[in-house]
Design a protein around this motif. Structure first.
Motif, short mmCIF file in Angstrom:
data_model
loop_
_atom_site.label_atom_id
_atom_site.label_comp_id
_atom_site.label_asym_id
_atom_site.label_seq_id
_atom_site.Cartn_x
_atom_site.Cartn_y
_atom_site.Cartn_z
N HIS A 216 0.83 -1.20 0.00
CA HIS A 216 0.00 0.00 0.00
C HIS A 216 0.86 1.25 0.00
CE1 HIS A 216 -3.12 2.85 0.93
NE2 HIS A 216 -2.64 3.07 2.14
N ARG A 217 1.89 1.28 0.84
CA ARG A 217 2.73 2.47 0.94
C ARG A 217 3.61 2.68 -0.29
NH1 ARG A 217 4.72 3.10 7.21
NH2 ARG A 217 2.66 3.58 8.07
N ARG A 220 0.94 0.39 -4.40
CA ARG A 220 0.39 -0.80 -5.06
C ARG A 220 -0.83 -1.28 -4.27
NH1 ARG A 220 6.06 -3.97 -6.02
NH2 ARG A 220 4.67 -5.66 -6.69
N THR A 221 -1.79 -0.36 -4.09
CA THR A 221 -2.95 -0.61 -3.26
C THR A 221 -3.82 -1.73 -3.82
OG1 THR A 221 -2.96 1.65 -2.43
CG2 THR A 221 -5.03 0.44 -2.29
N ALA A 224 -2.34 -4.97 -2.98
CA ALA A 224 -2.49 -5.25 -1.55
C ALA A 224 -3.87 -5.82 -1.27
CB ALA A 224 -2.26 -3.98 -0.74
N ILE A 254 -7.08 0.37 4.18
CA ILE A 254 -6.46 0.54 2.86
C ILE A 254 -7.54 0.79 1.81
CG2 ILE A 254 -5.23 -0.69 1.03
CD1 ILE A 254 -3.53 -2.02 3.19
N ARG A 255 -8.64 0.02 1.91
CA ARG A 255 -9.73 0.15 0.95
C ARG A 255 -10.36 1.55 1.01
NH1 ARG A 255 -12.08 -4.12 2.39
NH2 ARG A 255 -11.29 -5.49 0.74
N GLY A 257 -8.72 4.20 1.95
CA GLY A 257 -7.70 5.21 1.69
C GLY A 257 -7.25 5.96 2.92
#
Length: 484
Positions: A216-217, A220-221, A224, A254-255, A257
């Motif tokens: 994610h960082r 490449r969300t 992930a 993550i989803r 944001g």
């Protein structure tokens, strides 16, 4: 004969390498350690350096517990291997026979594994306050490994158990290392190694949590989230489990944001029973146990045993409370039960989720992996075979009450818990029943203490009867006990 060695500047004459192929060097010269079984004997003596290792433990360590697999004269073969090792090491007084076993008189700092584990333990303690220093320590510690497998090429079940323990500890230390990397913003650097680690450990949810965060960082969300779904499906298919709350929450953030922190707080169990407020007559035993349990960089075990009523269980709990400041990551307690059920309970307390049908061997490996890199005290009371519950991980320790001598490892500190001295018995009776009642009837009190065998449990029960019946004299209680 002392020379400065390369790791942390320790000054010792001999240097032993366990993290990789077993090696020894003396004054820069490689020592020929001989055939594989000879190396296995050396390994068994190195892992508790300076402690006596019984010959029967060496025999089982080389050939297993099934005596049908032993050679004709296993004790004689052990003696031959020791004789050859003594000559190879070049110090006649270094490896000595004593009390049915052998002792290798080298300091812990002469063996790479203890320097490595000490550095890891220090890094774990600093990971939140000073992550940069923690990372520096971890990088240096991992530099001590000369290969992917500890004791590589050394035969025997004892060496295999050592390899398994060190592999579990290495994985736990790697997770701390990459956790710290992410906390320091080094996600690009950590991403590749975390991907390899995740592929090698498909069910390790903490590894996957770190990998998801690194992806994610690094922007490449989508990958992930796809990997999270693959993990969720795999856990459901193979274990019948959903991902832990920490992993599921990370995926959801993550989803959405949202910003996500790198370092995850681990549970700190505190399972100790209440301390005994009026423990008397055990100051010497408490000091000895405390000294052993606070040993830095080790995994000490203190065994307390004595006749029924001696108070070994109460003493174990008291000692655990006395040293709990040295084990800030938690205290585990088991007062009975089957090994598998206790291990599963310990794992849940440490934040793990063992499968219901997992065999004891798998639970044991996960238990040690969960403890690695943490400072946890384990208290085991009244379990016939406590060996499978002992942490065996640097920085952790155990107190065992009521085990048979054979139920403890060879390097355990064994303390005998006997009856109280007469003056301590009087003190215990006075604390519970009242000092004035004890002072008024010294002869009856002496007789009561003798009837109770000076055993604290019986004395406490008798004193409790007196406290509940203020109209009784001590002499009346003695007569009542004589008729009972």
């Amino acid at each position: 004969m002392h020379r400065t060695l390369g790791f942390e500047g320790w000054a010792v004459g001999l240097e032993f390498r366990v993290l990789g192929p077993l090696r020894a060097r003396c004054d820069g010269r490689e020592v020929d350690l001989g055939r594989p079984q000879q190396r296995a004997v050396l390994a068994a003596l190195l892992l508790p350096p300076g402690r006596l290792v019984p010959t029967d433990r060496l025999v089982e360590g080389l050939w297993g517990e099934d005596d049908a697999r032993w050679p004709k004269d296993p004790t004689g073969q052990i003696g031959t291997h020791v004789h050859r090792l003594r000559r190879a090491l070049g110090e006649p007084g270094l490896l000595v026979a004593a009390a049915g076993g052998y002792r290798l008189g080298v300091p812990r700092e002469a063996v790479d594994v203890f320097r490595y584990e000490g550095a890891v333990a220090e890094a774990v303690a600093l990971r939140h306050q000073d992550p940069a220093r923690a990372r520096e320590l971890l990088v240096r510690a991992f530099g001590a490994w000369a290969g992917p497998r500890a004791l590589d090429g050394v035969p025997g079940p004892l060496a295999e158990r050592g390899r398994e323990r060190l592999a579990a500890g290495r994985l736990a230390a790697l997770k701390v290392r990459y956790d710290v990397d992410l906390a320091l913003g080094r996600h690009t650097e950590a991403l590749g190694p975390l991907g390899v680690l995740a592929a090698d450990h498909p069910q390790d949810e903490e590894v996957h949590r770190l990998h998801l965060l690194a992806l994610h960082r690094c922007g490449r969300t989508a990958q992930a989230l796809a990997e999270y779904e693959a993990l969720r499906e795999r856990l459901d298919r193979e274990l019948g489990l959903e991902p832990t709350a920490a992993v599921a929450e990370l995926a959801e953030r993550i989803r959405r944001g949202e910003a996500v922190a790198a370092v995850r707080a681990l549970p700190r169990p505190c399972q100790l029973p209440p301390d005994i407020p009026d423990l008397v007559g055990r100051a010497g035993l408490v000091r000895e146990a405390e000294q052993a349990l606070r040993a830095a960089g080790a995994s000490p075990v203190v065994g307390l045993s004595g006749p029924s009523g001696s108070g070994a269980s109460a003493l174990a709990v008291h000692v655990a409370h006395a040293v709990q400041d040295s084990f800030p990551d938690g205290q585990l307690y088991a007062g009975g039960g089957e090994t598998g059920a206790v291990l599963a309970g310990f794992l849940r307390a440490l934040g793990e989720r063992p499968a219901r049908s997992a065999p004891v061997e798998e639970l044991s490996a996960r238990y040690r992996a969960a403890l690695a890199g943490r400072r946890v005290l384990v208290v085991v009371d009244g379990i016939a075979d406590p060996l499978g519950l002992l942490p065996g991980v640097a920085g952790c320790a155990a107190v065992v009450a009521g085990a048979e001598p054979g139920g403890l490892p060879g390097d355990a500190v064994r303390l005998a818990v006997g009856p109280l001295e007469p003056h301590d018995a009087f003190e215990l009776l006075a604390r519970v029943a009242g000092a004035e009642r004890v002072r008024r009837e010294p002869e009856a009190v002496a007789e009561l203490a003798e009837v109770c065998g000076y055993l604290p449990v019986l004395l406490r029960t008798a004193a409790g009867r007196l406290a509940a019946r203020p109209q009784w004299t001590v002499a009346e209680l003695v007569r009542w006990l004589a008729r009972a």
